[in-house]
Design an enzyme around this catalytic site. Structure first.
Site, short mmCIF file in Angstrom:
data_model
loop_
_atom_site.label_atom_id
_atom_site.label_comp_id
_atom_site.label_asym_id
_atom_site.label_seq_id
_atom_site.Cartn_x
_atom_site.Cartn_y
_atom_site.Cartn_z
N GLY A 46 8.10 2.64 4.64
CA GLY A 46 7.02 2.73 6.23
C GLY A 46 7.72 3.21 7.94
N ASP A 104 -0.37 -6.21 7.67
CA ASP A 104 -1.27 -6.35 7.55
C ASP A 104 -1.87 -7.93 6.80
OD1 ASP A 104 -3.57 -4.38 5.97
OD2 ASP A 104 -3.49 -6.15 4.70
N VAL A 154 -4.39 3.26 8.24
CA VAL A 154 -3.70 4.24 9.02
C VAL A 154 -2.96 5.11 8.30
CG1 VAL A 154 -4.67 3.47 11.02
CG2 VAL A 154 -2.79 2.32 9.61
P1 IMP Z 1 0.74 -6.83 4.12
O1 IMP Z 1 1.90 -7.33 3.25
O2 IMP Z 1 -0.45 -6.61 3.73
O3 IMP Z 1 1.34 -7.99 5.61
O4 IMP Z 1 0.85 -5.53 3.91
C1 IMP Z 1 2.33 -4.78 4.71
C2 IMP Z 1 2.93 -4.04 4.31
O5 IMP Z 1 0.98 -2.83 4.02
C3 IMP Z 1 3.11 -2.06 5.17
O6 IMP Z 1 4.49 -2.74 5.50
C4 IMP Z 1 2.62 -1.26 4.34
O7 IMP Z 1 3.71 -0.61 3.44
C5 IMP Z 1 0.94 -1.50 3.52
N1 IMP Z 1 0.09 -1.02 4.68
C6 IMP Z 1 -0.25 -2.19 5.11
N2 IMP Z 1 -2.09 -1.42 5.80
C7 IMP Z 1 -1.37 -0.27 5.53
C8 IMP Z 1 -1.95 1.64 6.03
O8 IMP Z 1 -3.13 0.95 7.22
N3 IMP Z 1 -1.45 2.47 5.88
C9 IMP Z 1 -0.49 2.15 5.58
N4 IMP Z 1 0.49 1.16 5.01
C10 IMP Z 1 -0.21 0.43 5.46
MG MG Z 2 5.36 -1.41 4.85
#
Ligand code: IMP
Ligand code: MG
Length: 183
Positions: A46, A104, A154
């Site tokens: 990403g 996220d 997104v």
């Molecule tokens: P977390 O561990 O929940 O903070 O998620 C982070 C990872 O989830 C990011 O590095 C993204 O790869 C993926 N992610 C979370 N939300 C989105 C989004 O809205 N679009 C695309 N990827 C997302």
């Molecule tokens: Mg990511």
């Protein structure tokens, strides 16, 4: 500008992103000295576009490295994080700046910070393009932040949905039916 099927609206235009990334690069360049042994570690996939734009605007010398993690299948939020590919550089005694696309729940960045701390870098900071404050479950310190955004899925500028939409030049919200129909 052609907006593909499945995309609801543009949240951050190319120009808005460019201005913010330039400002972040200026701030980071001011905070690190030129001989600091700065290592940018981009989180694949990403962050690859964000890292490329940010790195080219830095005025301090730096190395570029990558790490690959998997946290979700499509947009499912499992909370489990796996390390798929490690950095090439040693991080011990280096100034490490983690470059991540989006915060996220916080589980992914928290995992990475803990994993890197063990390697004893001389400093460890985080640079995150997007953050969804409403989704926070683990508190992770963000040293450089691009934008806070609402809780919508997104895509674009490196971010995907099931590996699609990644190379759109802007950041857009997906139509909810695009990511709920596969559940
Ligand atoms: P977390 O561990 O929940 O903070 O998620 C982070 C990872 O989830 C990011 O590095 C993204 O790869 C993926 N992610 C979370 N939300 C989105 C989004 O809205 N679009 C695309 N990827 C997302
Ligand atoms: Mg990511």
């Amino acid at each position: 500008m052609t907006i593909p099927n499945g995309v609801e609206r543009v949240l951050l235009s190319e120009q808005v992103i460019e201005e913010r990334v330039s400002a972040l690069a200026a701030q980071i360049s001011a905070d690190y000295a030129d001989d600091d042994e700065l290592v940018l570690v981009g989180v694949l996939k990403g962050a690859f576009i964000f890292l490329a734009d940010l790195a080219r605007r830095l005025t301090v010398r730096h190395h570029v490295d990558f790490i690959a993690l998997a946290s979700y299948e499509a947009h499912e939020r499992s909370g489990s994080v796996r390390l798929i590919m490690d950095t090439r550089n040693e991080l011990t005694n280096r100034k490490v700046l983690i470059v991540e696309d989006i915060l996220d729940t916080g589980y992914t960045l928290d995992f990475l910070v803990r994993n890197f701390e063990v390697r004893r870098p001389s400093s460890l900071k985080t640079c995150v393009l997007l953050r969804k404050p409403d989704r926070e479950q683990v508190v992770v310190k963000v040293d450089y932040l691009g934008f806070d955004i609402p809780d919508v899925w997104v895509v674009g500028y490196g971010l995907d949905y099931a590996d699609k939409y990644r190379t759109l030049p802007y950041i857009a919200a997906l139509k909810p039916e695009t990511y709920t129909k596969n559940l």
